[in-house]
Enzyme design. Structure first.
Site, PDB file in Angstrom:
ATOM      1  N   HIS A  53       0.856  -1.184   0.000  1.00  0.00           N
ATOM      2  CA  HIS A  53       0.000   0.000   0.000  1.00  0.00           C
ATOM      3  C   HIS A  53       0.894   1.236   0.000  1.00  0.00           C
ATOM      4  O   HIS A  53       2.065   1.189   0.403  1.00  0.00           O
ATOM      5  CB  HIS A  53      -0.909   0.002   1.219  1.00  0.00           C
ATOM      6  N   GLU A  55       1.057   3.764   1.911  1.00  0.00           N
ATOM      7  CA  GLU A  55       1.594   4.128   3.221  1.00  0.00           C
ATOM      8  C   GLU A  55       2.782   3.245   3.600  1.00  0.00           C
ATOM      9  O   GLU A  55       3.792   3.727   4.128  1.00  0.00           O
ATOM     10  CB  GLU A  55       0.511   3.998   4.300  1.00  0.00           C
ATOM     11  N   CYS A  83      -5.992   1.685   6.063  1.00  0.00           N
ATOM     12  CA  CYS A  83      -6.630   0.446   6.511  1.00  0.00           C
ATOM     13  C   CYS A  83      -5.999  -0.011   7.825  1.00  0.00           C
ATOM     14  O   CYS A  83      -5.080   0.629   8.358  1.00  0.00           O
ATOM     15  CB  CYS A  83      -6.468  -0.628   5.442  1.00  0.00           C
ATOM     16  N   CYS A  86      -2.106  -0.689   7.517  1.00  0.00           N
ATOM     17  CA  CYS A  86      -1.299   0.529   7.443  1.00  0.00           C
ATOM     18  C   CYS A  86      -1.369   1.323   8.745  1.00  0.00           C
ATOM     19  O   CYS A  86      -0.356   1.893   9.187  1.00  0.00           O
ATOM     20  CB  CYS A  86      -1.758   1.383   6.274  1.00  0.00           C
TER      21      CYS A  86
END
Length: 468
Positions: A53, A55, A83, A86
């Site tokens: 992701h 992040e 999410c 993360c």
């Protein structure tokens, strides 16, 4: 422009790069002492990494930049609410502050679905700020997914191109239908289709010991069997439920003259052959029976059972019931009446969700040619299209049928109710007395849960069901 706006625009630039690479457009940057030390964009697809992701990518870059897995004093800006994965990584990194753009109502762990940052028992607490340039982030996501849906539709259209003489109901009209969760299957290469796209459901194991072939009446479609399909599937059976051409999700020829009894029958025969269906329980209602009852004479070894509901064999040997002729006249004089009115004239009141689903395939008059055509297709005379094969079918059911039969009668049906079903019962060899559905009209499967359970008992449970 505020400081947060400035840094969020940098994150949005990363999100745009993700979109250009075919990834969900989420971007992130890490800031320390007012300076960007790392950036990241979504890359799970490109890296084959479910943790990639935006992040996480940015956090990894920041840790390398400072030479420490702790990111004390750092801020992370991300275009979409993080999410759980993360958010957990951010807390472990001991970020001082997290700023996000648009909320994520499905997986957001910073307040939308849950709020990990608000857990008081954690040994580190990170300041949280949401909604910065949220509209810009939302628009980027909306544009991305709209384009993806359009690409999928285009790919489907290229695979199943629409003929110039036909219409196709927009997919959006079939979204979120009540109690209809099954995946669509399409074919357009059966010889009889001539390139038209036909929709069908195909659920359950391909090697199941029984297959329920469910043929709908007019103006219904495979949605008609939504209350029976789960019962069949629970018993371990396979269920195939096609939409006749002109109905449901199948293509709709513009001209009524395109519809012929023999043509529709041939399409069904080819579909059965293509799917190589065996040990079939033939489930028919209305027009599904007029066509379906003629199928077993072509390959009787494929069929083991019959479930018939308010249907008929029109052989041309006797006058059509008066109610059938009245229905035909209604269609002629009210050719473009609202679809809901057709259901109301045949059945007790239908729930609004169901009416929406039944009318969905027919958004305007142009999509309704089959509805107008089918009343006139009922074989009326001995030389009518379909009459000869229906007489052959009558002989088959009287003399050669060795499978089991179950009949159910909607007692409120003004067209093909008790009278026609009694006549059909006398035609079918060893046919027991029908189940009488006192509150049902023409569309008997609307009350089909109990009938489906009776069918499982009548035709024998599949081995998978016996083991449960």
């Amino acid at each position: 422009m505020t400081r947060d706006d400035c840094f969020m625009r940098m994150a949005l630039a990363q999100a745009a790069e993700a979109a250009a690479a075919g990834e969900v457009p989420v971007g992130a940057i890490v800031v320390k002492d007012g300076r960007v030390i790392a950036s990241g964009r979504n890359a799970p697809i490109g890296l084959n990494d479910p943790t990639a992701h935006a992040e996480i990518v940015a956090l990894r870059g920041a840790a390398q930049a400072v030479g420490n897995y702790r990111l004390d004093g750092c801020e992370l800006f991300v275009t979409l609410e993080p999410c759980a994965m993360c958010s957990g990584a951010m807390l472990h990194a001991r970020l001082a502050r997290v700023v996000f753009g648009a909320p994520d109502r499905k997986t957001g762990a910073a307040g939308s679905v849950l709020d990990l940052f608000a857990q008081k028992n954690l040994n580190h607490h990170t300041q949280l700020c949401g909604g910065v340039l949220a509209q810009a982030s939302s628009e980027l996501l909306h544009t991305f997914f709209t384009q993806k849906r359009a690409e999928k539709l285009q790919a489907r259209t290229l695979l199943h191109p629409l003929r110039d003489d036909a219409l196709r109901t927009p997919d959006g009209l079939f979204e979120s239908l009540a109690d209809y969760p099954w995946s669509a299957h399409y074919c357009n290469d059966l010889p009889a289709l001539g390139g038209l796209r036909m929709h069908y459901l195909d659920e359950g194991p391909v090697d199941a010991s029984q297959t329920y072939l469910c043929l709908h009446g007019v103006p219904a479609w495979s949605y008609l069997y939504r209350k029976m399909i789960p019962v069949f599937l629970h018993a371990g059976a396979r269920v195939v439920a096609p939409d006749l051409i002109g109905f449901g999700k199948s293509d709709k020829p513009k001209k009524e003259a395109a519809h012929r009894f023999g043509w529709h029958r041939q399409i069904l025969l080819e579909l059965v052959e293509r799917l190589d269906l065996h040990n079939v329980v033939l489930v028919v209602q209305g027009w599904g029976g007029l066509l379906g009852l003629t199928l077993p004479i072509h390959a009787p070894q494929r069929y083991a059972g019959l479930l018939a509901m308010n249907t008929h064999l029109a052989t041309g040997e006797a006058p059509l019931p008066g109610a059938v002729l009245a229905r035909r006249a209604m269609h002629v004089h009210n050719a473009d009446c609202e679809m809901a009115d057709l259901f109301a004239s045949s059945d007790p009141p239908t729930a609004m969700d169901a009416l929406r689903a039944y009318t969905a395939p027919f958004p305007d008059k142009g999509h309704r040619s089959a509805v107008r055509a089918f009343s006139a297709l009922v074989p009326e005379h001995c030389d009518s299209d379909g009459a000869a094969v229906s007489r052959d079918a009558k002989n088959f059911w009287q003399r050669d049928w060795h499978g089991k039969t179950l009949m159910a009668v909607g007692m409120q049906d003004p067209v093909w109710g008790v009278g026609t079903m009694t006549a059909l019962q006398t035609t079918i060899r060893n046919c027991p007395s029908p189940l009488c559905m006192e509150s049902s009209g023409h569309f008997v499967p609307e009350q089909g849960g109990s009938i489906a359970h009776a069918a499982i008992q009548c035709f024998g449970l599949c081995p998978e069901a016996k083991e449960k």
